[in-house]
Every structure is written in C-alpha cells, then in structure tokens.
Scaffold this motif. Sequence first.
Motif, short mmCIF file in Angstrom:
data_model
loop_
_atom_site.label_atom_id
_atom_site.label_comp_id
_atom_site.label_asym_id
_atom_site.label_seq_id
_atom_site.Cartn_x
_atom_site.Cartn_y
_atom_site.Cartn_z
N SER A 110 48.04 42.37 67.00
CA SER A 110 49.39 41.88 67.22
C SER A 110 49.52 40.51 66.54
CB SER A 110 49.68 41.77 68.72
OG SER A 110 50.98 41.29 68.95
N GLY A 111 49.59 40.55 65.23
CA GLY A 111 49.69 39.33 64.45
C GLY A 111 48.35 38.64 64.27
N VAL A 112 48.33 37.60 63.43
CA VAL A 112 47.12 36.83 63.19
C VAL A 112 46.70 36.05 64.43
CG1 VAL A 112 46.23 34.85 61.89
CG2 VAL A 112 47.34 36.72 60.69
N THR A 113 47.66 35.72 65.30
CA THR A 113 47.33 35.00 66.53
C THR A 113 46.32 35.79 67.36
OG1 THR A 113 49.56 34.07 66.54
CG2 THR A 113 48.30 33.89 68.57
N GLN A 114 46.59 37.08 67.57
CA GLN A 114 45.64 37.90 68.33
C GLN A 114 44.34 38.08 67.56
OE1 GLN A 114 46.31 42.12 68.84
NE2 GLN A 114 45.29 42.15 70.83
N ALA A 115 44.44 38.20 66.25
CA ALA A 115 43.23 38.37 65.44
C ALA A 115 42.29 37.17 65.62
CB ALA A 115 43.60 38.54 63.97
N LEU A 116 42.82 35.97 65.56
CA LEU A 116 42.00 34.77 65.75
C LEU A 116 41.39 34.72 67.15
CD1 LEU A 116 44.12 32.05 63.94
CD2 LEU A 116 41.75 32.62 63.43
N ASP A 117 42.18 35.10 68.14
CA ASP A 117 41.68 35.08 69.51
C ASP A 117 40.54 36.08 69.68
OD1 ASP A 117 42.18 34.23 72.43
OD2 ASP A 117 42.23 36.42 72.54
N MET A 118 40.69 37.28 69.13
CA MET A 118 39.64 38.29 69.24
C MET A 118 38.35 37.83 68.57
SD MET A 118 41.90 41.74 68.58
CE MET A 118 40.47 42.68 68.04
N VAL A 119 38.47 37.26 67.38
CA VAL A 119 37.28 36.79 66.66
C VAL A 119 36.61 35.65 67.42
CG1 VAL A 119 36.47 35.69 64.55
CG2 VAL A 119 38.10 37.59 64.42
N ALA A 120 37.41 34.72 67.93
CA ALA A 120 36.84 33.59 68.68
C ALA A 120 36.11 34.07 69.93
CB ALA A 120 37.94 32.60 69.05
N ARG A 121 36.67 35.03 70.62
CA ARG A 121 36.03 35.57 71.82
C ARG A 121 34.73 36.30 71.48
NH1 ARG A 121 39.25 35.54 76.44
NH2 ARG A 121 41.38 34.82 76.04
N GLU A 122 34.69 36.91 70.32
CA GLU A 122 33.49 37.63 69.90
C GLU A 122 32.35 36.68 69.56
OE1 GLU A 122 30.97 40.79 68.91
OE2 GLU A 122 32.93 40.88 69.92
N ASP A 179 44.67 34.56 55.75
CA ASP A 179 45.45 34.71 54.51
C ASP A 179 46.85 35.23 54.81
OD1 ASP A 179 45.77 34.42 51.79
OD2 ASP A 179 44.80 36.30 51.26
N ILE A 180 47.47 34.71 55.87
CA ILE A 180 48.77 35.20 56.30
C ILE A 180 49.86 34.96 55.24
CG2 ILE A 180 49.34 33.04 57.50
CD1 ILE A 180 50.35 36.60 58.57
N TYR A 181 49.68 33.93 54.38
CA TYR A 181 50.70 33.65 53.35
C TYR A 181 50.34 34.28 52.00
CZ TYR A 181 52.32 30.36 56.85
OH TYR A 181 52.80 29.81 58.02
N CYS A 182 49.42 35.22 52.04
CA CYS A 182 48.91 35.87 50.83
C CYS A 182 50.02 36.29 49.86
CB CYS A 182 48.09 37.09 51.24
SG CYS A 182 47.72 38.27 49.93
N ASP A 183 51.04 36.97 50.38
CA ASP A 183 52.02 37.59 49.49
C ASP A 183 53.04 36.61 48.93
OD1 ASP A 183 50.94 40.20 49.69
OD2 ASP A 183 51.78 40.34 51.70
N MET A 184 52.99 35.36 49.36
CA MET A 184 53.85 34.34 48.76
C MET A 184 53.20 33.74 47.52
SD MET A 184 55.58 32.36 51.94
CE MET A 184 56.29 33.28 53.32
N HIS A 185 51.95 34.11 47.27
CA HIS A 185 51.27 33.65 46.06
C HIS A 185 51.46 34.69 44.95
CE1 HIS A 185 48.09 32.37 43.31
NE2 HIS A 185 48.11 31.20 43.94
N PRO A 186 51.76 34.29 43.73
CA PRO A 186 52.06 35.26 42.67
C PRO A 186 50.85 36.03 42.17
CG PRO A 186 52.06 33.04 41.78
CD PRO A 186 51.94 32.90 43.27
N GLY A 187 49.64 35.62 42.53
CA GLY A 187 48.45 36.34 42.07
C GLY A 187 47.68 35.54 41.04
N SER A 188 46.39 35.83 40.95
CA SER A 188 45.52 35.03 40.08
C SER A 188 45.86 35.18 38.61
CB SER A 188 44.06 35.43 40.32
OG SER A 188 43.89 36.82 40.13
N ALA A 189 46.56 36.26 38.24
CA ALA A 189 46.95 36.41 36.84
C ALA A 189 47.98 35.35 36.44
CB ALA A 189 47.53 37.81 36.62
N VAL A 190 48.70 34.81 37.42
CA VAL A 190 49.73 33.80 37.16
C VAL A 190 49.22 32.40 37.51
CG1 VAL A 190 52.09 33.07 37.70
CG2 VAL A 190 51.51 35.51 37.63
N GLN A 191 48.58 32.27 38.68
CA GLN A 191 48.02 31.00 39.14
C GLN A 191 46.64 31.25 39.71
OE1 GLN A 191 50.66 29.31 42.04
NE2 GLN A 191 52.47 29.58 40.77
N PRO A 192 45.71 30.31 39.56
CA PRO A 192 44.37 30.49 40.15
C PRO A 192 44.46 30.66 41.66
CG PRO A 192 44.40 28.64 38.60
CD PRO A 192 45.83 29.05 38.81
#
Length: 496
Positions: A207-219, A312-325
């Motif tokens: 349920s979003g990155v918030t839950q993902a972080l919580d699950m990993v931290a608990r693990e 990497d929640i903002y992944c898709d706002m980056h144009p990709g390594s072919a355009v920017q590193p």
Amino acid sequence: MTDTPAPSLTSSLHRPGQILLLSRASGESLIDQIVRTVAARIDDRLLRAGARMPSIRQFAAANGVSAFTVVAAYDKLVARAYLESRRGAGFFIRERAPLNAPGTADAEAMNFSAGVQPGGGMDVVWLIRNMFRATANLQMPGTGVLPQDWLDGPAIANALRAISRQNSNLLLNYGVPQGFLPLRQQLQHKLAELEIAATPEQFVTTSGVTQALDMVAREFTRPGDTVFVDDPAWFLMFGSFAALGAKVVGIPRLADGPDIAQLAELAAIHKPKLYVINSVLHNPSSTSLSAAKAFQILRLAEQHGITIVEDDIYCDMHPGSAVQPATRLASLDQLRRVIYLGGFSKTMAANLRVGFIAASPELAERLADRKMLQTLTTSDIGERVVYKILSEGLYRKHVERIRSRLDGLRARTVRQMERVGLKVDVVSPAGMFVWADAGCDTNVMTEHALSENLLLAPGSLFSPNQLPSSRMRLNVAAMQDPAVWRFLQRELERLA
C-alpha cells in the motif's frame, strides 16, 4: 578523556547543511534551541566525547546570545548528562550511554529526533494533518504531489469501468499476498528497462512506499538498532522508524549523493542495519546520485554489513539515462544487498496506494509472509487498475506529458524564486522539487503562511534532528497561483 577543544560551533555546527540557526520568533526559547542542537550533535557523534566545549563567552559571541543564555543551556546539558563541568577548566562532552529500549529516557530523545516535539507544535504530523485539511482554498507550494489536473483521471475511470465488467467474483475475494500476478509480470518489464533483473517472484506489492518502508524496517531492525537516512530526506519515515525503537541518523546529502566521508565515519560508529536513500530525484532536492558515489556506497555497505533500501518513487519523472545520467544502486547490485522500492502514487493517483518491493527471492518470500500477518493482502482492485494502465501503454505517454510540463516550468519558476529573494544553489534538470534557502527560519514563515491558506514545507521537518533551518521544499508544479508569490515576496522582505 582529553582536553582537546571540541570543534567550535563555527567549525562544527556552522558547516554547510549543519547551521546553528537560532530563531527568536519560533516559540521555543533560545536556551532550549541551543540544548536541542548541541544534544543532537553529540548523539550523532559530530561532537566527540571528552572534547571541550567553547567557553561561555566564545559561544555567546559566536552565536549572538547573552552569556546568561549560554550558562543556562550548558547547565541543562549537564543535567541531561550531555556535558560535564570541570572546575576551572570549562565544560566537556560526556560519553553517552548506549541507546536503551523504548520506554527509557533515550527512547524519549529518539522520538524527539524523529520530529515528535514535546507539547505539540510544528512537526511531521502537523504537516501531514494540514495536507489533509478539507479546505478548498488551501494552496500547497510545499506539497509532495502533483496538482490533480496534471494526473490522468479519465484513464483511471476507464480502467475501473473495464474491471467492473469482469467476473464480479474476482472483485469479491482476497487478492494474492505477494500481489496481482499480471502486475508483477508487468513490473518485471518495467525494471528491466532500468537494467534491474527481477522475476515476478521477487516482487511484493504494498500500500504505497510508506508500507514498503515499514515492512522492510520491521524485517531488519530491532529496538536500539540504527537506520541511516539522507539529511535532508523524506520526513514521514523518521517517526515511523523511531516508533519501532530504531535510532535514526542523518547522512549529509550533497548535490551528487551522500557525503561519503561522513557515511564511512558514521557507519563505523553506528553499524546501521539499513540505509534508506533516493538515488534518483532525491526528495527534497531532486538531485541524483553520481556513478562514483554509487560504487562507494555499495563498497561501504559490503564492508559494514548494511542493507541498502533504494526508494525510487520519483523514478518516472526522470527522462532516463539516455537523456540524463541516472545511476541506481539496484542496477549495480542486482538486488543482492539492495532492496528496491517503487510505486505510482506520485504520477498516477495517490488514492490507488499501489507500491512495490523488489528484493532477492528469499527476502521477497519473507516480506510476503510479513505482509500477510499485517494486512493479509493489498487491494486487488487498485493493482488491477495500475496493471491495465501500464499494459495498455497509456502510462508511458502520461509520464512524458508530466516531464514535459515540469521542464516547461522549472527554469521560469526558479528565476521567480530568486527574484522574490530565495536562494537556489542547485537546480536539477528533472523532478518537481527545489530545495530553496530563505535566509531565515522557515518554521516562522510556515506558521505565517498557514494563516493565509498556504502550506509550506519547512526544512526542519526534512532532517531527522528537526533543527531550525532556513531551507524549504517547494514544488514547481504547485506554485502557479499569484498569491503564493505575493506571500513569499512580502514575507521575505519582512524577515530580511
């Protein structure tokens, strides 16, 4: 112990990104501000045990306060076992006892450093509460999301209608604990484009990155363990980690990634279990990790046994390594020591709450079991909506439009920021955030803004220590209302 003077507040607390900024209008006394700042520096080992503090006169002169204020602050620090007074020699930093389990005095300090300010006030909860205020007129130049009219509501509505026409029994049962399989198969293709190899079995939906972080931290963590975060970083996780009994330590973030010297030094001291990092389009600066820094981080992680959590929640706002590193730790490590997190709340719809974890097969299985114990499954309906939009090619065009709109606004908005008196020292060529310097305590500015139905994001909230800051996060997509600019110009002129 030695009598070596501690780094003065000019050399230690006034380093870039670690400014002792005392505010006479914040509602907190100067004495308490000094106590909080010095205690945080000692907790983070930036001021070392046995070192001598500046004299009362030196401290007062360097920081523009009275000698009485310094005496009172030093006395409080002595009472809290941060300093000791040696007759005729001055004040010295005491060796701190190991962090205790929650429920002790150290647990209280841990919550304080995570933004839970005693007696209320401006903290992480304050900001989130105001983000959810049902006020139609509330403008949010500090928000972490795009305006609603930037998102593709019709695509989501069409996907929901298509799903509703399917066999209704599919919508009445629990989903699969690991997540909707076709979506996980689609995520496999998505990560392959980022040069991250993962099978569908290596994904767990959340349920979003918030839950993902919580699950990993608990693990990975137990009470008393240390978690590294960038400083500044996304504020919500500070309180979440502290609630688990973890000590949250900030690693200074530079334009090309973390301060590697500080990371190495603090890793040797704290032996952290996790390091949570935005490699690409860091929140709140929108800067990205350099390849050189990425290799150094992985080397230190291997040396000290640190698991890296790459958000990497903002992944898709980056144009990709072919355009920017754009260097992702998961692409270099291939999910051995790196856990990769992603989601669609920022670019598709916050209300869908669809995120995911990509990890080694063994860890993914454990996390799926943990998810089952916490929530059984996530919403199958939301995952089906995201799958349909991804699989039909609609999403790629949508994020291209978002990037194009941001590119059209960014430079113009930054120029306007500078005209009204903000300083912007780093401008990323992608992303929606600008980490601006107002030259004054942005907590005070934020309080004034709220009275005019404007929600800012002051820099203090983005540091695990919650120290007063002249920085604030601004969202270029949310600053198009003239009322925002009128307020900023008037307030900056008043506080100058």
